[in-house]
Write a protein that holds these residues in place. Structure first.
Motif, mmCIF file in Angstrom:
data_model
loop_
_atom_site.group_PDB
_atom_site.id
_atom_site.type_symbol
_atom_site.label_atom_id
_atom_site.label_comp_id
_atom_site.label_asym_id
_atom_site.label_seq_id
_atom_site.Cartn_x
_atom_site.Cartn_y
_atom_site.Cartn_z
ATOM 1 N N GLN A 108 -7.194 12.114 2.615
ATOM 2 C CA GLN A 108 -6.174 11.555 2.495
ATOM 3 C C GLN A 108 -4.883 12.613 2.976
ATOM 4 O OE1 GLN A 108 -5.589 9.783 -1.498
ATOM 5 N NE2 GLN A 108 -7.749 9.287 -1.450
ATOM 6 N N LEU A 109 -4.244 11.939 4.069
ATOM 7 C CA LEU A 109 -3.260 12.741 4.824
ATOM 8 C C LEU A 109 -1.971 11.802 4.531
ATOM 9 C CD1 LEU A 109 -4.994 13.123 8.206
ATOM 10 C CD2 LEU A 109 -5.167 14.902 6.221
ATOM 11 N N ASN A 110 -1.064 12.677 3.487
ATOM 12 C CA ASN A 110 0.318 12.240 3.203
ATOM 13 C C ASN A 110 1.266 12.415 4.427
ATOM 14 O OD1 ASN A 110 -0.200 11.562 0.369
ATOM 15 N ND2 ASN A 110 -0.469 13.762 0.131
ATOM 16 N N GLY A 111 1.775 11.282 4.711
ATOM 17 C CA GLY A 111 2.702 11.353 5.732
ATOM 18 C C GLY A 111 3.911 10.273 5.783
ATOM 19 N N VAL A 112 4.676 10.071 6.839
ATOM 20 C CA VAL A 112 5.981 9.314 6.885
ATOM 21 C C VAL A 112 5.868 8.503 8.143
ATOM 22 C CG1 VAL A 112 8.265 9.149 6.811
ATOM 23 C CG2 VAL A 112 7.323 10.896 5.769
ATOM 24 N N VAL A 113 6.009 7.208 8.121
ATOM 25 C CA VAL A 113 6.011 6.238 9.164
ATOM 26 C C VAL A 113 6.869 6.561 10.244
ATOM 27 C CG1 VAL A 113 6.033 3.585 9.859
ATOM 28 C CG2 VAL A 113 4.646 4.334 7.702
ATOM 29 N N VAL A 114 6.565 6.632 11.131
ATOM 30 C CA VAL A 114 7.715 6.783 12.369
ATOM 31 C C VAL A 114 7.982 5.225 12.985
ATOM 32 C CG1 VAL A 114 8.207 7.844 14.511
ATOM 33 C CG2 VAL A 114 6.911 9.232 12.763
ATOM 34 N N PRO A 165 0.103 -0.949 9.203
ATOM 35 C CA PRO A 165 0.190 -2.458 8.740
ATOM 36 C C PRO A 165 1.500 -2.680 8.777
ATOM 37 C CG PRO A 165 -1.297 -1.070 7.248
ATOM 38 C CD PRO A 165 -0.492 -0.128 8.161
ATOM 39 N N SER A 166 1.847 -4.185 8.930
ATOM 40 C CA SER A 166 3.183 -4.442 9.246
ATOM 41 C C SER A 166 4.117 -4.488 7.857
ATOM 42 C CB SER A 166 3.157 -6.096 9.822
ATOM 43 O OG SER A 166 2.290 -6.503 8.675
ATOM 44 N N GLY A 167 3.407 -4.529 6.696
ATOM 45 C CA GLY A 167 4.104 -4.467 5.393
ATOM 46 C C GLY A 167 4.684 -3.192 5.159
ATOM 47 N N LEU A 168 4.385 -2.227 5.881
ATOM 48 C CA LEU A 168 5.134 -0.466 5.691
ATOM 49 C C LEU A 168 6.067 -0.450 6.542
ATOM 50 C CD1 LEU A 168 1.556 1.166 5.366
ATOM 51 C CD2 LEU A 168 3.252 0.501 3.458
ATOM 52 N N LYS A 169 7.381 -0.259 5.937
ATOM 53 C CA LYS A 169 8.504 0.123 6.774
ATOM 54 C C LYS A 169 8.575 1.367 7.425
ATOM 55 C CE LYS A 169 11.491 -3.269 4.330
ATOM 56 N NZ LYS A 169 10.909 -3.464 3.090
ATOM 57 N N GLU A 170 9.435 1.369 8.303
ATOM 58 C CA GLU A 170 9.798 2.893 8.995
ATOM 59 C C GLU A 170 10.229 3.907 7.642
ATOM 60 O OE1 GLU A 170 12.105 2.385 12.388
ATOM 61 O OE2 GLU A 170 10.966 1.158 13.184
ATOM 62 N N SER A 171 9.691 5.150 8.105
ATOM 63 C CA SER A 171 9.963 5.962 7.016
ATOM 64 C C SER A 171 9.665 5.921 5.676
ATOM 65 C CB SER A 171 11.688 6.471 7.133
ATOM 66 O OG SER A 171 12.321 5.691 6.582
ATOM 67 N N SER A 172 8.813 4.878 5.421
ATOM 68 C CA SER A 172 8.136 4.925 4.193
ATOM 69 C C SER A 172 7.180 5.850 3.918
ATOM 70 C CB SER A 172 7.823 3.585 3.815
ATOM 71 O OG SER A 172 6.754 3.393 4.771
ATOM 72 N N LYS A 173 6.758 6.564 2.793
ATOM 73 C CA LYS A 173 5.714 7.212 2.654
ATOM 74 C C LYS A 173 4.354 6.725 2.309
ATOM 75 C CE LYS A 173 8.207 11.031 0.153
ATOM 76 N NZ LYS A 173 8.450 11.599 -1.091
ATOM 77 N N CYS A 220 -8.253 5.740 11.598
ATOM 78 C CA CYS A 220 -7.438 5.834 10.564
ATOM 79 C C CYS A 220 -7.073 4.466 9.819
ATOM 80 C CB CYS A 220 -6.149 6.276 11.149
ATOM 81 S SG CYS A 220 -6.340 7.738 12.171
ATOM 82 N N GLN A 221 -6.815 4.689 8.402
ATOM 83 C CA GLN A 221 -6.361 3.682 7.890
ATOM 84 C C GLN A 221 -5.047 4.044 7.069
ATOM 85 O OE1 GLN A 221 -9.030 1.912 5.100
ATOM 86 N NE2 GLN A 221 -7.656 0.100 4.780
ATOM 87 N N VAL A 222 -3.907 3.325 7.276
ATOM 88 C CA VAL A 222 -2.752 3.768 6.680
ATOM 89 C C VAL A 222 -2.600 2.839 5.606
ATOM 90 C CG1 VAL A 222 -0.199 3.888 7.234
ATOM 91 C CG2 VAL A 222 -2.014 4.347 9.002
ATOM 92 N N MET A 223 -2.212 3.496 4.310
ATOM 93 C CA MET A 223 -1.885 2.542 2.853
ATOM 94 C C MET A 223 -0.671 3.259 2.371
ATOM 95 S SD MET A 223 -4.890 3.074 0.646
ATOM 96 C CE MET A 223 -6.162 2.342 1.788
ATOM 97 N N ALA A 224 0.322 2.629 1.729
ATOM 98 C CA ALA A 224 1.247 3.035 1.121
ATOM 99 C C ALA A 224 1.009 4.070 -0.002
ATOM 100 C CB ALA A 224 2.046 1.850 0.502
ATOM 101 N N GLU A 225 1.754 5.072 -0.163
ATOM 102 C CA GLU A 225 1.287 6.003 -1.089
ATOM 103 C C GLU A 225 1.534 5.571 -2.501
ATOM 104 O OE1 GLU A 225 2.934 10.418 -0.391
ATOM 105 O OE2 GLU A 225 4.100 9.626 -2.402
#
Lengths: 352, 269
Positions: free
Chosen positions: A239-245, A262-270, A346-351
Motif C-alpha cells: 500500500q503506497l500512500n500518494g496524492v492524485v496528480v 478512478p473518476s471518483g477521486l479528485k486531483e490532489s486528494s490523498k 496498480c489499483q488506486v483507492m481513497a485513503e
C-alpha cells in the motif's frame, strides 16, 4: 435466481452488533464462503441461517419461503461444525443414520442412504467404528456424510477444517468441493482462511465488524479489492500512500507513478496505490524501459519454496516483491535495487 | 512431591484400612456370634439371628418398602434432575450458579426439620403421612447426590455442539435428551443413581417421622431390633450392606456393558 436469501439481517449481542444489515443472496447450487477475521460476524450469520440464532431484524428466505422463525430442527439445513460434533456414544453407521431415524424414515431406506453417504465420503469400511477411533479428517468426513444424509436444502459448514493439520486440510477441502459439485448442493462455508475461501468458492463474501466489505468471485476479490480492508486481508498487497496528480498519475514521495485513477477521486486528494508483490519486477541495475521505477535497499530475503520474497526499503516505506525461485538472479542483504511494475497492476483507492 | 518414609506410609494405610474395615468386620462377626462380651473373640458361632430376622413378619415387608422408596426416589430424581440440569446448561447457563446453590440447600436442612415441615404443609390426603410424601421427601433430601455427578458429566461433554448437531439433523428435544445426551452422561447418571439409592435405602429419620408404623422401612425395623437384641440388628445391618453392594455391582455391570461395543470395535480394528 436467489435460492437462499438474507434480507437486511441484523443481530445484536447486548449493545454490540455482531451482524449489521446483512443483505445477500445465494444462487441454487452455489458454493459461497463467508470470510473474515474472528469476530467479524461470519459465524453468527451462518448460525442465523441454521436457526441457532434469531435475527433482531431482517428476514431469511429459503426457496421462496420465509424461514426466519422456523426452528432449527425443521429447516432442513445440514451443518458441519468445527470439531467434536459426532455423537461419541454412536458408531459411524448410527451417526450417519441419526437424522433419518429421528425423522422416521423406513429402515431399508436408511440403510441404503448410509451406504451411499459413506461411499460418497470414501469411508465405506468404517461403519462399525466409533468416532474416537477415527482421525480428525475422517471424523469431519463422517460429519459431512451425516449432514448430507438428510438431503438438506442447504449445507452449512462452520470452519470445518480449522482443527486439522495443514496437509489434511488441503486434501479435505478439495474433497468437500468435489462432493458439493457432485451433489449440486447449495453451500455456505465459513472460514477465516483466505486461501481456503478463494480456492473452493464460487463466490466469497468478505466480512469485517459485522458488515459486508465485498462480495464477488474469488478473482474479483483478489484482483479488484474494493476496500483497503479487503486488499490487506486477501493475500499480500503493498500500500503506497500518494496524492492524485491527474487521471493517470499519482505522486508517491518524489516519484510519479503511472496508475489508472478512478473518476471518483479528485486531483490532489490523498490515495493509496495497491500493488501485489507478484506484479513487481526486481532489477539489479536501473531499468531503462520500465514504468513506475522505485529505488531502494533490500532489508529481508524470505525463501518461500516456489517464490522468494524480498522486503525492500523505499525511502522509509517497506515494499515486498516476489521473485520466482527458478530465477537465477542472486540478491543479498542491503543490496541497492530497483523495483518496477506496470500501470495496470496498480489499483488506486481513497485513503479514508 | 515429597516421598514419605515407607514405614510411615504403611502405617497410614494400615490405620485407614482399620478405620474403614474394622467396624464392618466387627458387625459381621457380631451377627453370627452366640455370645461376645468379655472375650476377645466370640464364644461360639450361630446363624440364629439371621433366622430370627428372616422369620420376623415385618422383615420382607420393610425390605420391600425400602426398595420401593429407594427405586422411586432414584427414578423421580432422574426425571427431575436430568432435564433440568440439561436445560440450565444449554439454555440458561447464567442460572447455573443459582442451581448449584439450590442443590446444596438440602444439606443445610436437618432431616427432622424437613420431615416436620412437610408433614404440616401436606396434612391433607392423599399426601398426609403417605409413602408418596416419604418418596418426595427422599427425593429432596438426596437431590445433591443426584445433581452433582450429572452436572459434572454435562460439563465434561460439549453439550452445545452435540445439541446443535442433533437439532440440525431434525431431532426434537426429547430425542436429543434420550438418544444423545443421556448416553453421553451415563457415568454421571449411574453414580448419581447409586448414591441416591444407598442414601435413601439407609434413611431413617424421614421414614420414621413421615410414615412411621403405617409404612415401615428397613432402617425402622433395624432400629427396633437395636432396642431388643444387638445381634439381630447386626444381622440386619449385614443384609443392608449386602443390598448396597449388590446395587453397586449391578450398576457397575450395567455401565460395563454400555462400554462393550467400543471394545469390540477396537478389537476389530
Amino acid at each position: 435466481m436467489a435460492y437462499l436469501e438474507l434480507k437486511n439481517v441484523s443481530k445484536l449481542f447486548g449493545p454490540v452488533a455482531a451482524v449489521k444489515d446483512f443483505h445477500f443472496a445465494v444462487a441454487k447450487g452455489a458454493f459461497v464462503s463467508l470470510l473474515g477475521p474472528s469476530g467479524c460476524g461470519k459465524t453468527t450469520t451462518l448460525r442465523m441461517i441454521a436457526g441457532f440464532e434469531m435475527p433482531d431484524a431482517g428476514a431469511i428466505t429459503l426457496d421462496g419461503t420465509d424461514i426466519t422463525s422456523v426452528p432449527p430442527n425443521r429447516r432442513g439445513t445440514g451443518m458441519v461444525f468445527q470439531a467434536y460434533a459426532l455423537f461419541p456414544n454412536m458408531n459411524v453407521r448410527d451417526n450417519v443414520a441419526f437424522g433419518l431415524e429421528v425423522t422416521g424414515h423406513p429402515k431399508q431406506e436408511i440403510e441404503g442412504r448410509v451406504r451411499e453417504m459413506l461411499a460418497l465420503v470414501r469411508l465405506d469400511d468404517t461403519a462399525k467404528r466409533f468416532p474416537h477411533q477415527l482421525s480428525g479428517g475422517q471424523q469431519q468426513r463422517i460429519a459431512l456424510a451425516r449432514a448430507l444424509a438428510i438431503r438438506p436444502r442447504v449445507l452449512l459448514l462452520d470452519e470445518p477444517l480449522s482443527a486439522l493439520d495443514a496437509v489434511v486440510r488441503v486434501a479435505l477441502r478439495g474433497e468437500i468441493r468435489r462432493i458439493q459439485l457432485e451433489l449440486g448442493i447449495t453451500t455456505v462455508y465459513v472460514t477465516h482462511d483466505q486461501e481456503e475461501a478463494l480456492s473452493i468458492s464460487d463466490r466469497v463474501v468478505v466480512m469485517n465488524q459485522g458488515l459486508i466489505e465485498q462480495a464477488g468471485t474469488p478473482e474479483e476479490i483478489y484482483r479488484q479489492p474494493k476496500t483497503r480492508f479487503v486488499a490487506a486481508f486477501i493475500g499480500t498487497a503493498n500500500q503506497l500512500n500518494g496524492v492524485v496528480v491527474d487521471r493517470t498519475q499519482v505522486r508517491f514521495g518524489e516519484t510519479m507513478l503511472r496508475a489508472p485513477v478512478p473518476s471518483g477521486l479528485k486531483e490532489s486528494s490523498k490515495v493509496v496505490v495497491l500493488v501485489r508483490p507478484e506484479s513487481i519486477a526486481i532489477h539489479a541495475a536501473a531499468p531503462t524501459d520500465a514504468h513506475n521505477v522505485l529505488e531502494g535497499t533490500i532489508q529481508t530475503i524470505t525463501f518461500l519454496g516456489p517464490i522468494t520474497r524480498l522486503g525492500v526499503d523505499i525511502g522509509g516505506t517497506r515494499v515486498v516483491a516476489d521473485m520466482a525461485a527458478s530465477s537465477r538472479a542472486a540478491f543479498t542483504h542491503t543490496q541497492h535495487v530497483w523495483l518496477s511494475f506496470p500501470p495496470d497492476a496498480c489499483q488506486v483507492m481513497a485513503e479514508k | 512431591m515429597k516421598q514419605r518414609p515407607p514405614v510411615l506410609q504403611g502405617l497410614l494405610v494400615a490405620l485407614f484400612v482399620a478405620y474403614m474395615i474394622l467396624p464392618i468386620i466387627a458387625t459381621y462377626t457380631f451377627s453370627i456370634a452366640t455370645k461376645w462380651d468379655i472375650t476377645l473373640m466370640p464364644e461360639g458361632y450361630t446363624l440364629e439371628w439371621y433366622q430370627t430376622a428372616f422369620d420376623h413378619p415385618y422383615f420382607s415387608i420393610t425390605l420391600t418398602n425400602s426398595f420401593i422408596v429407594s427405586i422411586a426416589a432414584v427414578l423421580v430424581g432422574l426425571l427431575f434432575i436430568v432435564p433440568t440440569t440439561y436445560w440450565v446448561h444449554t439454555r440458561v447457563p447464567a442460572a447455573k450458579p443459582l442451581l448449584d446453590l439450590l442443590m446444596i440447600l438440602p444439606f443445610g436442612i436437618p432431616a427432622v426439620v424437613l420431615a416436620l415441615a412437610l408433614i404440616r404443609v401436606y396434612a391433607f390426603p392423599p399426601f398426609a403421612r403417605s409413602p408418596f410424601l416419604l418418596i418426595s421427601a427422599c427425593v429432596i433430601f438426596s437431590m445433591p447426590f443426584m445433581y452433582r455427578p450429572i452436572s459434572n458429566s454435562l460439563m465434561a461433554i460439549d453439550v452445545h455442539t452435540l445439541t446443535e448437531s442433533a437439532l440440525s439433523l431434525g431431532a426434537n428435544t426429547l430425542q436429543i435428551l434420550i438418544r444423545v445426551i443421556a448416553p453421553n452422561i451415563l457415568p454421571g447418571i449411574l453414580s448419581g443413581s447409586l448414591l441416591v439409592f444407598a442414601t435413601v435405602f439407609a434413611e431413617f429419620t424421614l421414614a420414621n417421622l413421615i410414615t412411621g408404623a403405617s409404612f415401615k422401612t428397613f432402617p425402622i425395623l433395624l432400629v427396633e431390633f437395636t432396642r431388643r437384641d444387638g445381634r439381630i440388628a447386626a444381622a440386619l445391618s449385614v443384609i443392608s450392606f449386602t443390598v448396597a453392594w449388590f446395587a453397586s455391582i449391578a450398576i457397575l455391570w450395567v455401565s460395563g456393558r454400555g462400554r462393550k461395543p467400543t471394545e469390540e470395535a477396537l478389537g476389530a480394528r
